[in-house]
Design an enzyme around this catalytic site. Structure first.
Site, PDB file in Angstrom:
ATOM      1  N   GLY A   1       0.724  -1.259   0.000  1.00 35.25           N
ATOM      2  CA  GLY A   1       0.000   0.000   0.000  1.00 35.25           C
ATOM      3  C   GLY A   1       0.751   1.305   0.000  1.00 35.25           C
ATOM      4  O   GLY A   1       0.120   2.350  -0.206  1.00 35.25           O
TER       5      GLY A   1
ATOM      6  N   PRO B   1       4.487  -4.963  -0.908  1.00 37.69           N
ATOM      7  CA  PRO B   1       4.440  -3.807  -1.797  1.00 37.69           C
ATOM      8  C   PRO B   1       4.317  -4.225  -3.260  1.00 37.69           C
ATOM      9  O   PRO B   1       4.975  -5.174  -3.694  1.00 37.69           O
ATOM     10  CB  PRO B   1       5.793  -3.137  -1.554  1.00 37.69           C
TER      11      PRO B   1
ATOM     12  N   TYR C   1     -10.444   5.444 -11.712  1.00 37.75           N
ATOM     13  CA  TYR C   1     -10.238   6.087 -10.405  1.00 37.75           C
ATOM     14  C   TYR C   1      -9.983   7.592 -10.486  1.00 37.75           C
ATOM     15  O   TYR C   1      -9.715   8.217  -9.463  1.00 37.75           O
ATOM     16  CB  TYR C   1      -9.014   5.492  -9.688  1.00 37.75           C
TER      17      TYR C   1
ATOM     18  N   CYS D   1     -13.869   3.697 -28.409  1.00 40.84           N
ATOM     19  CA  CYS D   1     -15.157   4.311 -28.709  1.00 40.84           C
ATOM     20  C   CYS D   1     -15.904   4.556 -27.414  1.00 40.84           C
ATOM     21  O   CYS D   1     -16.862   3.834 -27.086  1.00 40.84           O
ATOM     22  CB  CYS D   1     -15.960   3.399 -29.618  1.00 40.84           C
ATOM     23  N   GLU D   2     -15.439   5.542 -26.675  1.00 40.95           N
ATOM     24  CA  GLU D   2     -16.001   5.790 -25.362  1.00 40.95           C
ATOM     25  C   GLU D   2     -15.490   7.151 -24.888  1.00 40.95           C
ATOM     26  O   GLU D   2     -14.283   7.380 -24.848  1.00 40.95           O
ATOM     27  CB  GLU D   2     -15.490   4.672 -24.423  1.00 40.95           C
TER      28      GLU D   2
ATOM     29  N   TYR E   1      -0.108  -1.468 -12.258  1.00 42.50           N
ATOM     30  CA  TYR E   1      -1.541  -1.521 -12.589  1.00 42.50           C
ATOM     31  C   TYR E   1      -1.857  -0.888 -13.949  1.00 42.50           C
ATOM     32  O   TYR E   1      -2.884  -0.256 -14.122  1.00 42.50           O
ATOM     33  CB  TYR E   1      -2.375  -0.874 -11.471  1.00 42.50           C
TER      34      TYR E   1
HETATM   35  N1  LLP Z   1      -1.560  -7.045  -0.779  1.00 42.81           N
HETATM   36  C1  LLP Z   1      -2.864  -7.165  -1.016  1.00 42.81           C
HETATM   37  C2  LLP Z   1      -3.643  -8.169  -0.291  1.00 42.81           C
HETATM   38  C3  LLP Z   1      -3.481  -6.328  -1.973  1.00 42.81           C
HETATM   39  O1  LLP Z   1      -4.777  -6.450  -2.193  1.00 42.81           O
HETATM   40  C4  LLP Z   1      -2.713  -5.385  -2.667  1.00 42.81           C
HETATM   41  C5  LLP Z   1      -3.322  -4.521  -3.666  1.00 42.81           C
HETATM   42  C6  LLP Z   1      -1.343  -5.304  -2.405  1.00 42.81           C
HETATM   43  C7  LLP Z   1      -0.796  -6.145  -1.436  1.00 42.81           C
HETATM   44  C8  LLP Z   1      -0.425  -4.348  -3.103  1.00 42.81           C
HETATM   45  O2  LLP Z   1      -0.746  -3.035  -2.827  1.00 42.81           O
HETATM   46  P1  LLP Z   1       0.186  -1.858  -3.407  1.00 42.81           P
HETATM   47  O3  LLP Z   1       1.503  -1.912  -2.677  1.00 42.81           O
HETATM   48  O4  LLP Z   1       0.368  -2.105  -4.856  1.00 42.81           O
HETATM   49  O5  LLP Z   1      -0.574  -0.626  -3.149  1.00 42.81           O
HETATM   50  N2  LLP Z   1      -5.814  -1.313  -9.421  1.00 42.81           N
HETATM   51  C9  LLP Z   1      -5.639  -0.348  -8.355  1.00 42.81           C
HETATM   52  C10 LLP Z   1      -4.868  -0.937  -7.190  1.00 42.81           C
HETATM   53  C11 LLP Z   1      -5.511  -2.153  -6.608  1.00 42.81           C
HETATM   54  C12 LLP Z   1      -4.747  -2.690  -5.454  1.00 42.81           C
HETATM   55  C13 LLP Z   1      -5.249  -4.035  -5.097  1.00 42.81           C
HETATM   56  N3  LLP Z   1      -4.544  -4.652  -4.028  1.00 42.81           N
HETATM   57  C14 LLP Z   1      -4.923   0.875  -8.900  1.00 42.81           C
HETATM   58  O6  LLP Z   1      -4.597   0.878 -10.078  1.00 42.81           O
HETATM   59  O7  LLP Z   1      -4.725   1.846  -8.185  1.00 42.81           O
END
Ligand code: LLP
Length: 431
Positions: free
Chosen positions: A248, A291, A334, A361-362, A390
């Site tokens: 996160g 991460p 988002y 097309c959007e 992502y």
């Molecule tokens: N662990 C779990 C259980 C998760 O669900 C996630 C992300 C992570 C770790 C990794 O989190 P990060 O370090 O990448 O923030 N598609 C969205 C993000 C979805 C995140 C889903 N889970 C975007 O593009 O912002």
């Protein structure tokens, strides 16, 4: 510039990890994902070092491979000694094909099918992160059928609001993920888990959200989780040595975004946890984090070729590029911010205010609204920064657009890691 792997060359072009982006676009075509392998390795090492220094040898960061998943990334994770978080049989299969040692993998998801569970067990995925009771029963049953004792973590929701966007906030009590501590269901789940002979409960997992900047989010989360571990030890006498605090940490997409000093943040969490453990009279668990974004986001950059530049007199201007929400759906989903440069002339005066839009097309197919650019001409190259997380992993074939190639950059060269999809690829599964 936005990150230290960006620069402007003597020819006035935008450079990424020392490579001319305009030349790369000519060589590989567009749209094109570039990934800075040096930065990915630096980020992985930064996490590993911070974990060693702050938490000691039992702790480990895992790469959340949903952020960007293809074979080469798993090879790099393996070379850098990172464990991985995987969320599907597809990610497990990709890691397997890359020769990643799956005992270092943690299998997430809120709805693993029986097929997924059996597949993961057959390939000896080390740990399952179990979301709910029904899934736990399925895992226990299938482990029994295979004569295994499966290591698991239970995913819990600590009831923390990380103050990020709704789609990625996952730690609140009413989340679709995990089992809630507040309602007493988590405690019942522990009691039940400990009675299952085919399950080896190692500890707990939580993930409160993504793109998190809140100062004390992980400290508050750890407070709740450590108290829960202590309560479980007192009540059930179980040794629960592992605590995974999820992923996160936020990254910088535009100049005005905050910046997380990750080693400093990890050191603060560790110091806080040590104090809490002392107060509660318990040992420090083996801490994991997962991460994704902060490993790969700033290692990525997407190149597009400019097509139509449309000026609607008195209203607004559109710069259309040859990709769109198919290769980067994040603004559409988002409202995510991005920094955009005209790669061929990034330092020319920015005179055109425009929306950078895709070719789908959007109307919602917007990469970034309200951008100031030197007025681009058809055929020039546009660069969108910080697209390492992502983007490729969320890409689609909407409008039957082929997915772009992924090219890796090193200090001295570049190479293809994922081929561009062809038109034949698009009909490969049509019968
Ligand atoms: N662990 C779990 C259980 C998760 O669900 C996630 C992300 C992570 C770790 C990794 O989190 P990060 O370090 O990448 O923030 N598609 C969205 C993000 C979805 C995140 C889903 N889970 C975007 O593009 O912002």
């Amino acid at each position: 510039m936005l990150s230290s792997n960006l620069s402007v060359g003597e020819n006035g072009h935008l450079y990424f990890r020392g490579h001319d982006t305009v030349a790369l676009a000519r060589e590989y075509g567009t749209p094109l994902y570039l990934l800075d392998e040096v930065r990915i390795r630096e980020n992985m090492r930064m996490y590993r070092r911070a974990f060693q220094e702050s938490f000691g040898p039992a702790a480990a960061p895992l790469y959340a491979s949903k952020a960007n998943c293809f074979k080469r990334i798993y090879e790099i994770a393996k070379e850098e000694g990172m464990g991985i978080d995987v969320v599907s049989s597809g990610e497990i299969y990709t890691a397997l094909q890359a020769g990643f040692p799956l005992e270092q993998a943690y299998f997430h998801s809120n709805n693993k099918t029986d097929w997924d569970i059996a597949f993961a067990m057959d390939h000896r995925v080390g740990h399952f992160v179990v979301d709910n009771r029904e899934e736990l029963d399925a895992i226990a049953r299938i482990a029994g059928e295979k004569g295994l004792r499966q290591k698991i973590l239970l995913r819990l929701t600590p009831g923390i609001d990380p103050h990020t966007y709704e789609a990625v906030a996952t730690g609140k009590v009413d989340s679709k993920f995990g089992t809630a501590i507040e309602t007493g269901q988590a405690r019942e789940m522990v009691r039940y888990t400990l009675s299952l002979p085919t399950i080896d409960l190692q500890g707990f997992h939580c993930h409160v959200g993504s793109q998190v900047f809140g100062e004390d989010v992980y400290e508050r989360t750890a407070d709740i989780m450590l108290t829960f571990i202590k309560d479980c030890r007192d009540e059930f006498g179980a040794a629960l040595p592992v605590l995974d605090l999820g992923g996160g940490y936020g990254v910088r997409y535009v100049e005005s975004d905050g910046f997380v000093d990750i080693p400093a943040a990890i050191a603060r969490v560790a110091a806080h946890m040590k104090a809490v453990c002392e107060r509660l009279g318990m040992e420090m668990p083996a801490v994991h984090m997962e991460p994704g974004r902060s490993i790969v986001a700033d290692a990525g950059l997407t190149l597009y070729t400019v097509g139509t530049v449309k000026k609607i007199t008195g209203y607004k201007n559109y710069v259309s590029i040859d990709g769109g929400m198919t290769d980067n759906p994040r603004y559409a989903l988002y409202g995510s911010r991005y920094t955009v440069y005209l790669a061929s002339r990034p330092e020319d005066p920015a005179t055109l205010r425009c929306d950078v839009v895709g070719r789908c097309c959007e109307s919602g197919d917007i990469i970034q609204p309200d951008v100031l650019l030197p007025e681009p001409k058809r055929g020039e190259i546009l660069a969108v920064c910080t697209t390492g997380a992502y983007n490729y992993s969320m890409a689609s074939n909407y409008n039957r657009l082929p997915r772009p190639a992924v090219v890796m950059l090193t200090e001295t060269g570049h190479y293809l890691a994922v081929r561009r999809e062809s038109l034949e690829d698009l009909v490969r599964n049509d019968v």
